[in-house]
Design an enzyme around this catalytic site. Sequence first.
Site, PDB file in Angstrom:
ATOM      1  CB  SER A   1      -8.126   3.913   2.641  1.00 44.47           C
ATOM      2  OG  SER A   1      -7.334   3.250   3.617  1.00 44.47           O
TER       3      SER A   1
ATOM      4  CB  SER B   1      -8.590   1.010   5.435  1.00 40.09           C
ATOM      5  OG  SER B   1      -9.286   2.198   5.230  1.00 40.09           O
TER       6      SER B   1
ATOM      7  CE  LYS C   1      -3.892   2.079   2.548  1.00 40.77           C
ATOM      8  NZ  LYS C   1      -4.825   1.941   3.686  1.00 40.77           N
TER       9      LYS C   1
HETATM   10  N1  GLN Z   1     -13.541   4.495   5.880  1.00 42.51           N
HETATM   11  C1  GLN Z   1     -12.948   4.931   7.085  1.00 42.51           C
HETATM   12  C2  GLN Z   1     -12.499   6.367   6.950  1.00 42.51           C
HETATM   13  O1  GLN Z   1     -12.774   6.940   5.971  1.00 42.51           O
HETATM   14  C3  GLN Z   1     -11.800   4.040   7.484  1.00 42.51           C
HETATM   15  C4  GLN Z   1     -10.568   4.292   6.706  1.00 42.51           C
HETATM   16  C5  GLN Z   1      -9.382   3.497   7.187  1.00 42.51           C
HETATM   17  O2  GLN Z   1      -9.512   2.477   7.855  1.00 42.51           O
HETATM   18  N2  GLN Z   1      -8.203   3.999   6.880  1.00 42.51           N
HETATM   19  O3  GLN Z   1     -11.887   6.920   7.795  1.00 42.51           O
END
Ligand code: GLN
Length: 492
Positions: free
Chosen positions: A154, A178, A79
Amino acid sequence: MTDLHRLSIREMTEGLNSAQFSSRELTQHYLNRIAHIDTQVHSYITVTAEQALAQADAADVVLKAGNASVLTGVPIAHKDIFCTQGIKTTAGSKILDNFISPYDATVVAKGKVAGLVTLGKVNMDEFAMGSTSENSFYGATANPWNLSHVPGGSSGGSAAAVAADLAPFATGTDTGGSIRQPASFCGLTGLKPTYGRVSRFGMIAYASSLDQGGPMARSAEDCAYLMNVMAGHDAKDSTSVEKDVDNYVTNLNATSVKGLRIGIPKQYFNVAGLDADVKARVEESLKKLEEMGATLVEIDLNMTESYVPTYYLIAPAEASSNLQRYDGVRYGYRCENPVDLTDLYKRSRSEGFGKEVQQRILIGTYALSAGYYDAYYVKAQKVRRLIQQDFLKAFESVDVIAAPSAPTTAYKIGANLSPTEMYLGDIYTLAVNLAGLPAINAPVGFDQNNLPVGLQLIGNYWSESQLLSVVHQYQQATDWHTKRAAIAEENA
Ligand code: GLN
């Protein structure tokens, strides 16, 4: 061989060690697939073909000499939130478009020591803020199961790359879902470890008290191999915990599903917006686990309604603090011709950050400002503690807790949900991060549009082995994790 990408990680290591194919052949195979197929998926931000082949050649030397470790020569995608020395690390943001880290994240460094070959860096929502990967400066990534849908976020690039067989496994990070939600949207297995199990050193910070790295792959077994590399104490991360790591691979059969008490939170299955197909597939998977000897126990998690507001206060508050460092001075994007220092800060940040990130910085700064701090931030921290206690109480009577990973399957690209709709989609994943618990997503079938559905199992602290083991046994008895999207069937 044209189908090297169909091998499991175990089969790959066996093939490499018995010289059925070389790491160069395996790596080249993936690079070819990326060149041909990623034009449709857009999972990679940076492909490091040359370095990958050099690493593969080095791995082949080690393999030939008989000095290989388990994963020597196996390719991986990282990532783009993990710092990689000499290779661009963007966190999906324009503000880091020119950023080349002078050091490797611990997770990346450990991967190198293990002999992994880095194929490149994969797409993500900017600074990991989002659930679709559309909040990336580098454009949207497509879901391999249906290219007009999002892969989730994400860690959407990680999920899409694995689901399209453009990497055998990938690293992800999970601040509020995410790893689990994109794994769910792409039909993969993904593990969010206990907070403190995987080093955050060199992992670009979003919300430091919630961020945790973990593996994403097709199966629990594949995840276990990567978890063996990622897990462990790191003196460079003060929140990483000094606690022995399990051997997640040899522990794959350590927990029996027979006699396992699975908690079913009443509140979770009555959530408005829970898709009927998702509910049905998750219930079928639980029925299967029951047939395998588990007991389903109804439990209460009374704080469910507080998850979204609590997370969406704490995470932006921490983000507003963490993201102060991007000011255009020492590294990252700098606006052109600033008239003075304030102008430099202001324009570098407004031009460098995307809309969602700016929105969260504003919310977080507001919640932390004098006069509002107690009413918002401190209160959210108190609720956070109650959420954690709710889980600890539940774990007095059950071994794991089951839930969907997301209330729906993958959204359409460009669906443009309102922030409230989007944030409500995180209802099943956020509490795990607020409490610091481990949780795993396992694919359990498809909705009527042939989009994957995921089951989430939440464990008590340090129960990664148990979670991987339960999913492994489920995967021995079912074949959802072996299903491939049509695009993954394509040969490069
Ligand atoms: N969807 C969540 C957010 O927008 C979690 C994102 C994540 O785990 N990095 O913060």
